[in-house]
Write a protein that holds these residues in place. Structure first.
Motif: not given
Length: 246
Positions: A89-94, A128-131, A148-150
């Motif tokens: 999953i990549t968490l992004v603003p929305e 888990v990745s973050l944008f 774990q990643s961006i």
């Protein structure tokens, strides 16, 4: 070799314009697989403007490669992701009024909430990745909340009109990659990348994945998605080999 993540959201955008059954983003994901995609990316938005929950369920069962779910931090979407369990999953603003994601997630301003969400996913063996924007504070905060990643937001680079500005933004991205790796994070990049501007990203950034959607889907209208994906893979390989010989 940098891996290619293909975002098929815009196939669903065309389908939802008529609220019908075609074109099918699940079929597009399968053809992208055949074209050499290393990752399939979709964004399940709160307003369901393109990808639907059923698309996510079917892709989870049929995609050969890694399925990367972009998502906001709303409880509803988090619960869906925990139920389906995509590979990443990549968490992004929305924002509901935006056409596409406009910027990176503000990790530094919501550390506790993100720490709790990231832990839920990791406890369920979901990567888990973050944008985020290429900003040192956000990179450090990403490590602190347990990501774990961006995925570095390349939108400003992609939209830059002057060569000097593109060069400067490319340098900023390159420095951000080094900072992130120093923090122990794996690094991906994406947003606004096309067949014309991806080459310098490949040549200058030491990253693992590129996530590209709109440009590939646009190209696919004329040549088909399997060919469009294959052409982007060939472009990445060409510039990767240039990098090796620099």
């Amino acid at each position: 070799m940098i891996k290619l993540g293909v975002n098929v959201d815009h196939v669903a955008t065309i389908r939802q314009a008529r609220m019908t059954f075609e074109p099918d983003p699940v079929t597009a994901a399968g053809l992208a697989d055949l074209g050499g995609a290393d990752v399939i990316t979709i964004h399940l938005r709160e307003d369901r403007r393109h990808i639907q929950e059923r698309d996510l369920e079917l892709m989870h069962d049929t995609v050969f490669t890694k399925l990367n779910l972009e998502m906001a931090t709303s409880r509803e979407i988090v619960d869906i992701a925990l139920k389906i369990k995509p590979g990443q999953i990549t968490l992004v603003p929305e924002k509901r009024q935006e056409i596409t994601t406009e910027g990176g997630l503000s990790v530094a301003s919501q550390k506790q909430m993100l720490t709790d969400i990231v832990k839920k996913f990791k406890d369920n063996d979901i990567y888990v990745s973050l944008f985020i924007d290429p900003d040192k504070e956000q990179i450090t905060a990403s490590r602190e909340v347990g990501a774990q990643s961006i995925e570095l937001h390349t939108g400003r680079y992609a939209n830059a009109q002057r060569e000097e500005e593109r060069t400067e933004l490319l340098q900023t991205l390159s420095k951000s990659v080094k900072i992130a790796k120093g923090e122990g994070l794996r690094v991906n990049a994406g947003h606004g990348l096309t067949y014309k501007n991806t080459g310098p990203i490949v040549e200058h950034l030491d990253i693992e994945e590129l996530h590209i959607g709109h440009s590939i889907v646009s190209r696919a209208i004329f040549v088909g998605i399997e060919t469009a994906v294959r052409e982007m893979k060939e472009l990445i390989y060409k510039h990767f080999m240039i990098k090796q010989n620099l």
